[in-house]
Design a protein around this motif. Structure first.
Motif, PDB file in Angstrom:
ATOM      1  N   TYR B  33       0.696  -1.190  -0.275  1.00  0.00           N
ATOM      2  CA  TYR B  33      -0.211   0.046   0.005  1.00  0.00           C
ATOM      3  C   TYR B  33       1.247   1.329   0.499  1.00  0.00           C
ATOM      4  O   TYR B  33       1.944   1.022   0.801  1.00  0.00           O
ATOM      5  CB  TYR B  33      -1.084   0.076   1.270  1.00  0.00           C
ATOM      6  N   TYR B  35       0.179   5.279   1.078  1.00  0.00           N
ATOM      7  CA  TYR B  35      -0.909   5.900   1.865  1.00  0.00           C
ATOM      8  C   TYR B  35       0.101   7.419   2.093  1.00  0.00           C
ATOM      9  O   TYR B  35       1.178   7.564   1.940  1.00  0.00           O
ATOM     10  CB  TYR B  35      -1.323   6.129   3.522  1.00  0.00           C
ATOM     11  N   LEU B  45      -5.074   6.944   2.470  1.00  0.00           N
ATOM     12  CA  LEU B  45      -5.102   5.505   1.442  1.00  0.00           C
ATOM     13  C   LEU B  45      -4.738   5.992  -0.747  1.00  0.00           C
ATOM     14  O   LEU B  45      -5.680   6.776  -0.231  1.00  0.00           O
ATOM     15  CB  LEU B  45      -5.820   4.310   0.928  1.00  0.00           C
ATOM     16  N   VAL B  48      -3.009   0.274  -4.327  1.00  0.00           N
ATOM     17  CA  VAL B  48      -3.071  -0.902  -3.142  1.00  0.00           C
ATOM     18  C   VAL B  48      -2.964  -1.863  -4.483  1.00  0.00           C
ATOM     19  O   VAL B  48      -2.947  -2.180  -5.330  1.00  0.00           O
ATOM     20  CB  VAL B  48      -4.605  -1.608  -2.960  1.00  0.00           C
ATOM     21  N   ILE B  56      -6.156  -1.352  -6.428  1.00  0.00           N
ATOM     22  CA  ILE B  56      -6.450  -0.013  -6.250  1.00  0.00           C
ATOM     23  C   ILE B  56      -6.300   1.311  -6.171  1.00  0.00           C
ATOM     24  O   ILE B  56      -5.216   1.448  -6.328  1.00  0.00           O
ATOM     25  CB  ILE B  56      -7.208   0.138  -4.164  1.00  0.00           C
ATOM     26  N   GLU B  58      -7.588   5.228  -5.784  1.00  0.00           N
ATOM     27  CA  GLU B  58      -8.068   6.339  -4.966  1.00  0.00           C
ATOM     28  C   GLU B  58      -7.814   7.680  -5.547  1.00  0.00           C
ATOM     29  O   GLU B  58      -8.005   8.495  -4.667  1.00  0.00           O
ATOM     30  CB  GLU B  58      -7.953   6.101  -3.572  1.00  0.00           C
ATOM     31  N   LEU B  90       3.759   6.800   3.531  1.00  0.00           N
ATOM     32  CA  LEU B  90       4.143   5.977   4.131  1.00  0.00           C
ATOM     33  C   LEU B  90       3.406   4.604   3.168  1.00  0.00           C
ATOM     34  O   LEU B  90       3.167   4.865   2.358  1.00  0.00           O
ATOM     35  CB  LEU B  90       2.416   5.612   5.237  1.00  0.00           C
ATOM     36  N   TYR B  97      -5.207  -8.649   2.221  1.00  0.00           N
ATOM     37  CA  TYR B  97      -6.527  -7.966   3.023  1.00  0.00           C
ATOM     38  C   TYR B  97      -7.318  -7.914   3.707  1.00  0.00           C
ATOM     39  O   TYR B  97      -6.958  -6.279   4.542  1.00  0.00           O
ATOM     40  CB  TYR B  97      -7.104  -7.500   1.976  1.00  0.00           C
ATOM     41  N   SER B  98      -7.150  -9.223   4.637  1.00  0.00           N
ATOM     42  CA  SER B  98      -7.775  -8.920   5.471  1.00  0.00           C
ATOM     43  C   SER B  98      -6.673  -8.759   6.709  1.00  0.00           C
ATOM     44  O   SER B  98      -7.101  -8.834   8.071  1.00  0.00           O
ATOM     45  CB  SER B  98      -8.665 -10.005   5.481  1.00  0.00           C
ATOM     46  N   GLN B 101      -2.032  -4.549   9.031  1.00  0.00           N
ATOM     47  CA  GLN B 101      -0.155  -4.009   8.047  1.00  0.00           C
ATOM     48  C   GLN B 101       0.443  -2.952   8.980  1.00  0.00           C
ATOM     49  O   GLN B 101       0.434  -3.209   9.917  1.00  0.00           O
ATOM     50  CB  GLN B 101      -1.444  -2.488   6.591  1.00  0.00           C
TER      51      GLN B 101
END
Lengths: 111, 112
Positions: B33, B35, B45, B48, B56, B58, B90, B97-98, B101
């Motif tokens: 990811y 950020y 975010l 991803v 992803i 955003e 970051l 995913y779950s 992090q």
């Protein structure tokens, strides 16, 4: 989109006092994570809660997940100066892989 | 090795510069990811990657271009940034995913 609201924004306590931060969602969460970010640092994972009504403890920290899985709390007993930082809750977003962070609660501890 | 490393720690660049931020993890994590974090705000975010593919975006402006050369590396290429892009960037990774992090220390970017 899904939002996770966190209160309070700031909390100032005397060392030894307790501290609680709350996280609320308008929708049911499959899980919730808590992170701590020290001043000048990066978020560090604390815990993940998955089950309805779950309570987990880490020394002086107690984490709860509500029965409806829409709210969560982090409680610190007898705060120490090492507890200072910003505590974030994070819930899964509407898309897989997307986490939604609460605005965070910044804790300051007066020695 | 349970670390996510990021380079550089600090970066100052002009609006016409091109630079890259680098992130590396050797935990075998398949999700990575990017950020952006402004002062006194939560991480926001940006991108991803899952199994080295962008999953992803955003709605990040095209002046930010991510790249995942392999499962351990994540880059963020910067071009023609604006002063309001100054922030802490970051990188994070997770097993999937779950899961939790793991964040790197971040790159503090200043755009002049």
């Amino acid at each position: 989109g899904q939002q996770v609201m966190q209160i309070p924004q700031y909390q100032h306590v005397q060392e030894g006092e307790d501290f609680t931060t709350y996280c609320n969602s308008s929708t049911t969460l499959s899980n919730i994570q808590w992170y701590k970010q020290r001043p000048g640092g990066h978020p560090v994972f604390l815990i993940q809660l998955v089950k309805s009504g779950e309570v987990k403890k880490q020394k002086r920290l107690t984490f709860q997940f509500g029965e409806a899985k829409k709210n969560s709390s982090l409680h610190i007993t007898a705060t120490q100066t090492t507890d200072v930082g910003t505590y974030f809750c994070a819930g899964p977003g509407t898309n897989a892989g997307k986490s939604t962070f609460g605005d965070g609660t910044t804790l300051t501890v007066k020695p | 090795d349970t670390e996510v490393t990021q380079t550089p720690k600090h970066l100052v660049m002009g609006m016409t510069n091109k630079k890259s931020l680098k992130c590396e993890q050797h935990m075998g994590h398949r999700a990575m990811y990017w950020y952006k974090q402004k002062a006194k705000k939560p991480p926001e975010l940006m991108f991803v990657y899952s199994y080295e593919k962008l999953s992803i975006n955003e709605s990040v402006p095209s002046r930010f271009s991510p790249e995942c050369p392999n499962s351990s590396l994540l880059n963020l290429h910067l071009h023609a940034l604006q002063p309001e892009d100054s922030a802490l960037y970051l990188c994070a990774s997770s097993r999937d995913y779950s899961n939790e992090q793991f964040f790197g220390p971040g790159t503090r970017l200043t755009v002049l």
